[in-house]
Design an enzyme around this catalytic site. Structure first.
Site, PDB file in Angstrom:
ATOM      1  N   ASP A 178     -21.734  10.044 -30.628  1.00 30.83           N
ATOM      2  CA  ASP A 178     -23.070  10.586 -30.355  1.00 30.83           C
ATOM      3  C   ASP A 178     -24.057   9.470 -30.003  1.00 30.83           C
ATOM      4  O   ASP A 178     -23.926   8.345 -30.464  1.00 30.83           O
ATOM      5  CB  ASP A 178     -23.563  11.350 -31.582  1.00 30.83           C
ATOM      6  CG  ASP A 178     -24.675  12.330 -31.251  1.00 30.83           C
ATOM      7  OD1 ASP A 178     -24.920  12.564 -30.048  1.00 30.83           O
ATOM      8  OD2 ASP A 178     -25.298  12.853 -32.183  1.00 30.83           O
ATOM      9  N   TRP A 237     -29.352   6.222 -26.264  1.00 30.71           N
ATOM     10  CA  TRP A 237     -29.231   4.764 -26.166  1.00 30.71           C
ATOM     11  C   TRP A 237     -29.648   4.292 -24.782  1.00 30.71           C
ATOM     12  O   TRP A 237     -30.389   3.322 -24.634  1.00 30.71           O
ATOM     13  CB  TRP A 237     -27.801   4.349 -26.464  1.00 30.71           C
ATOM     14  CG  TRP A 237     -27.539   2.881 -26.311  1.00 30.71           C
ATOM     15  CD1 TRP A 237     -27.763   1.899 -27.234  1.00 30.71           C
ATOM     16  CD2 TRP A 237     -27.027   2.223 -25.145  1.00 30.71           C
ATOM     17  NE1 TRP A 237     -27.407   0.669 -26.732  1.00 30.71           N
ATOM     18  CE2 TRP A 237     -26.952   0.844 -25.445  1.00 30.71           C
ATOM     19  CE3 TRP A 237     -26.607   2.665 -23.896  1.00 30.71           C
ATOM     20  CZ2 TRP A 237     -26.482  -0.099 -24.530  1.00 30.71           C
ATOM     21  CZ3 TRP A 237     -26.141   1.735 -22.985  1.00 30.71           C
ATOM     22  CH2 TRP A 237     -26.090   0.364 -23.302  1.00 30.71           C
ATOM     23  N   HIS A 293     -23.330   7.159 -21.020  1.00 32.81           N
ATOM     24  CA  HIS A 293     -21.980   7.722 -21.093  1.00 32.81           C
ATOM     25  C   HIS A 293     -20.937   6.712 -20.586  1.00 32.81           C
ATOM     26  O   HIS A 293     -19.853   6.588 -21.165  1.00 32.81           O
ATOM     27  CB  HIS A 293     -21.895   9.008 -20.278  1.00 32.81           C
ATOM     28  CG  HIS A 293     -22.735  10.128 -20.835  1.00 32.81           C
ATOM     29  ND1 HIS A 293     -22.666  10.520 -22.155  1.00 32.81           N
ATOM     30  CD2 HIS A 293     -23.663  10.938 -20.244  1.00 32.81           C
ATOM     31  CE1 HIS A 293     -23.510  11.529 -22.359  1.00 32.81           C
ATOM     32  NE2 HIS A 293     -24.127  11.791 -21.217  1.00 32.81           N
ATOM     33  N   SER A 342     -17.423  18.860 -25.854  1.00 32.46           N
ATOM     34  CA  SER A 342     -17.274  20.092 -26.633  1.00 32.46           C
ATOM     35  C   SER A 342     -17.385  21.326 -25.742  1.00 32.46           C
ATOM     36  O   SER A 342     -17.857  21.264 -24.601  1.00 32.46           O
ATOM     37  CB  SER A 342     -18.352  20.149 -27.725  1.00 32.46           C
ATOM     38  OG  SER A 342     -19.606  20.491 -27.169  1.00 32.46           O
ATOM     39  N   LEU A 371      -1.193   2.988 -31.690  1.00 31.55           N
ATOM     40  CA  LEU A 371      -2.243   3.911 -32.110  1.00 31.55           C
ATOM     41  C   LEU A 371      -2.000   5.303 -31.549  1.00 31.55           C
ATOM     42  O   LEU A 371      -1.708   5.469 -30.364  1.00 31.55           O
ATOM     43  CB  LEU A 371      -3.608   3.401 -31.631  1.00 31.55           C
ATOM     44  CG  LEU A 371      -4.823   4.269 -32.001  1.00 31.55           C
ATOM     45  CD1 LEU A 371      -5.089   4.212 -33.493  1.00 31.55           C
ATOM     46  CD2 LEU A 371      -6.055   3.825 -31.211  1.00 31.55           C
ATOM     47  N   GLU A 423     -13.803  12.405 -45.991  1.00 34.45           N
ATOM     48  CA  GLU A 423     -15.033  11.705 -46.331  1.00 34.45           C
ATOM     49  C   GLU A 423     -15.886  11.557 -45.071  1.00 34.45           C
ATOM     50  O   GLU A 423     -15.364  11.228 -44.000  1.00 34.45           O
ATOM     51  CB  GLU A 423     -14.725  10.316 -46.898  1.00 34.45           C
ATOM     52  CG  GLU A 423     -13.934  10.338 -48.196  1.00 34.45           C
ATOM     53  CD  GLU A 423     -14.727  10.902 -49.368  1.00 34.45           C
ATOM     54  OE1 GLU A 423     -15.971  10.876 -49.302  1.00 34.45           O
ATOM     55  OE2 GLU A 423     -14.098  11.365 -50.335  1.00 34.45           O
TER      56      GLU A 423
END
Length: 235
Positions: free
Chosen positions: A12, A17, A29, A57, A123, A199
């Site tokens: 976000d 920014w 972006h 989204s 990863l 968390e």
């Protein structure tokens, strides 16, 4: 220091920014996409095994047509770059969400990205694109309902484990840590099922400015918490 196995991030603050720098939102972006490449490598070097990021989204279609079009152009460029990065860094990439709403050429680029990286063992990187958790759950219910109608599943056998197998993240462990950048403190329809015992860490740092040091701060905060999964804390 315990390193979380799976970290999810809501990227976000790109537009804000850029505005703070006197630049257009698209610049934010673009810089955010470049930062994602850096953080992927940092995360893997820290020992993180799974990284899932919220790229676009189901609600983001409500943005201005100009911004959506710019984001789609950026995704086209990013997927091509990511193919090279994935091979260079032994990174496996998967897509969660419903890519069928995207342009066919972008869908093809995403398929190629997933296919060319599927044997990589570094990863495990999940890209959430045209993703919404409610949409994911509805799609899972539809698939499960069809299997029930076809006699493949008995309703009385449905439990949390079985249902999880119908989600986009069916073979990925639930996140241990969620990070959201740029000061917002909400989930925004992201991984609602998967975040049940995760968390949360919120930071005011916007995504393009988020660094390895900021990731370490999140992990340190994660380590300061006692994870009990509904149990009682011992005195």
């Amino acid at each position: 220091m315990v390193i979380p196995q799976h970290v999810a991030i809501i990227l976000d603050g790109n537009g804000r920014w850029a505005k703070s720098k006197g630049m257009p939102r698209n610049y934010g972006h673009s810089r955010g996409a470049k930062n994602l490449e850096v953080i992927c490598e940092d995360a893997y070097n820290m020992g993180i095994k799974y990284l899932t990021v919220y790229l676009f989204s189901t609600e983001n279609w409500k943005r201005s047509p100009e911004e959506v079009d710019s984001l789609m152009k950026l995704f086209r460029s990013y997927t091509k770059t990511c193919i090279k990065t994935a091979q260079k860094n032994n990174m496996r990439v998967r897509v969660i969400g419903d890519p069928t709403a995207l342009a066919e050429d972008l869908q093809e680029s995403l398929r190629r990205l997933v296919d060319t990286s599927k044997e990589n063992t570094g990863l495990q990187f999940q890209i959430a694109i045209n993703y919404g958790s409610r949409d994911e759950i509805v799609r899972a219910v539809r698939r499960l309902s069809r299997d029930c109608m076809d006699g493949k599943v008995r309703p009385e056998d449905i439990d949390e484990k079985l249902f999880s197998g119908y989600l986009d993240t069916w073979d990925v462990p639930d996140p241990d840590l969620l990070i959201r950048t740029s000061g917002e403190e909400r989930l925004s329809n992201y991984l609602l099922w998967q975040l049940a015992y995760t968390e949360f860490y919120f930071t005011d740092v916007p995504w393009p400015a988020f660094t390895k040091d900021d990731l370490w701060k999140a992990i340190e905060k994660y380590n300061s918490r006692e994870r009990r999964y509904g149990g009682v804390k011992e005195e």
